[in-house]
Design an enzyme around this catalytic site. Structure first.
Site, PDB file in Angstrom:
ATOM      1  N   LEU A  74       8.069  14.424  35.647  1.00 40.74           N
ATOM      2  CA  LEU A  74       9.215  13.720  35.060  1.00 40.74           C
ATOM      3  C   LEU A  74       9.849  14.584  33.973  1.00 40.74           C
ATOM      4  CD1 LEU A  74       7.344  10.341  34.464  1.00 40.74           C
ATOM      5  CD2 LEU A  74       8.973  10.835  36.314  1.00 40.74           C
ATOM      6  N   CYS A  78       0.625  17.104  23.500  1.00 42.04           N
ATOM      7  CA  CYS A  78       0.296  16.418  24.752  1.00 42.04           C
ATOM      8  C   CYS A  78      -0.560  17.240  25.711  1.00 42.04           C
ATOM      9  CB  CYS A  78       1.556  15.925  25.448  1.00 42.04           C
ATOM     10  SG  CYS A  78       2.883  17.066  25.430  1.00 42.04           S
ATOM     11  N   ASP A 115       2.412  15.667  36.362  1.00 41.54           N
ATOM     12  CA  ASP A 115       2.453  15.593  34.894  1.00 41.54           C
ATOM     13  C   ASP A 115       1.060  15.578  34.260  1.00 41.54           C
ATOM     14  OD1 ASP A 115       5.162  15.560  33.953  1.00 41.54           O
ATOM     15  OD2 ASP A 115       5.421  13.609  34.915  1.00 41.54           O
ATOM     16  N   HIS A 145       8.376  10.293  22.953  1.00 37.70           N
ATOM     17  CA  HIS A 145       7.252   9.597  22.328  1.00 37.70           C
ATOM     18  C   HIS A 145       7.379   9.660  20.802  1.00 37.70           C
ATOM     19  CE1 HIS A 145       4.970  10.752  26.174  1.00 37.70           C
ATOM     20  NE2 HIS A 145       4.871   9.446  26.130  1.00 37.70           N
ATOM     21  N   GLU A 168      -2.933  14.252  26.957  1.00 43.36           N
ATOM     22  CA  GLU A 168      -2.955  13.405  25.751  1.00 43.36           C
ATOM     23  C   GLU A 168      -2.496  11.972  26.032  1.00 43.36           C
ATOM     24  OE1 GLU A 168      -1.462  14.058  21.295  1.00 43.36           O
ATOM     25  OE2 GLU A 168       0.185  13.765  22.682  1.00 43.36           O
ATOM     26  N   ASP A 169      -1.656  11.815  27.029  1.00 42.10           N
ATOM     27  CA  ASP A 169      -1.084  10.487  27.277  1.00 42.10           C
ATOM     28  C   ASP A 169      -2.074   9.496  27.882  1.00 42.10           C
ATOM     29  OD1 ASP A 169       1.461  11.055  26.251  1.00 42.10           O
ATOM     30  OD2 ASP A 169       1.955  12.175  28.073  1.00 42.10           O
TER      31      ASP A 169
END
Ligand code: CIR
Length: 257
Positions: free
Chosen positions: A19, A252, A61, A165, A66-67
């Site tokens: 994305l 991230c 992705d 974010h 980290e997400d």
């Protein structure tokens, strides 16, 4: 806060199919790999033991590990990414974290939450409300954190332009000090903190990380680097241009704990 470990995932060759809303062109895969290798080396230089996961082509992705989790010493909180294409990334990270954690919590539907929205500042957490993290996800996280002895507050970034974010716009460097972009500077949640204000043309570099006394920051942002060094911080600049093309930043690319 000192970290011992980090989990990273090597970008897959379909990385460019992830994305993105950035209009910076397609990432060059070879360069992406080189930048990731240099990033991993910097983490090791900061004293971290790395767990390096293989590319996962099912999730372009998934290098943005980290997400998928929020980590505190006593527990791991598994997220539920707001991007539908990323929800499946969490299972593999859960498996890895089982080697390090016994206590797990999970964000569940209809909650959504991504680690990039979560900024720890000592015993307090800022939880960003974004297109990826909703109120219910924030509520669940706040409840888990409270059980583990942490406080939290939300910061709504849905009307802030150009940040995906919360941590695209703020970073905590310890000692009550926050890096903040101008559009978030007046937010009541940040009252009482010392702030390092970003020059708007260098906003991308706000996503920096303090690891065991060193600040990893994006290369090519001289004003911010000079500001940090004038304040006595040791900096490690890293080229992350290829990750920026996919809306990613320095933080991230790893889970640090
Ligand atoms: C995404 O849109 O989900 C990825 N292309 C970028 C995620 C970046 N993650 C982060 O800043 N924590």
């Amino acid at each position: 806060m000192n970290f011992k470990n980090a989990i990273v995932r090597t970008p897959g060759k379909n990385f460019s199919q992830g994305l993105t809303s950035a209009n910076l062109g397609e990432p060059d895969y070879q360069k992406t790999l080189e930048q990731h290798t240099a990033y991993c080396r910097a983490l090791q230089q900061c004293g971290l033991n790395l767990t390096t996961l293989d590319p996962d082509l099912e999730y372009p992705d998934s290098t943005f590990v980290e997400d998928t989790a929020v980590l505190i010493p006593s527990a791991a909180i598994l997220t539920r990414p707001g991007a539908a294409s990323r929800i499946g990334e969490v299972a593999a990270i859960h498996l890895q974290l089982q080697r390090f954690y016994r206590q797990f919590y999970s964000i569940t539907s209809p909650g959504s939450l991504e680690g990039g929205d979560i900024c720890q500042a000592g015993s307090h957490f800022f939880i960003g409300l974004s297109d990826r993290t909703n109120e219910e996800g924030a509520r669940q996280l706040a409840e888990f954190l409270a059980k583990e002895g942490y406080t939290s507050s939300t910061v709504d970034i849905r009307n802030i332009r150009d940040i995906l974010h919360l941590k695209s716009g703020i970073a905590y460097l310890g000692d009550n000090t926050l890096v903040v972009i101008k559009s978030l500077n007046d937010h009541p949640a940040f009252k009482g903190y010392k702030t390092i204000l970003m020059d708007p043309e260098e906003n991308y570099a706000a996503n920096c990380v303090m690891i065991n006394g060193r600040v990893l920051l994006a290369k090519g942002y001289p004003k911010f680097k000079a500001k940090l060094e004038a304040l006595g911080f040791t900096t490690i600049p890293l080229d992350v241009s290829e990750f920026q093309k996919m809306d990613g930043g320095l933080s991230c690319l790893s889970l640090r704990f």
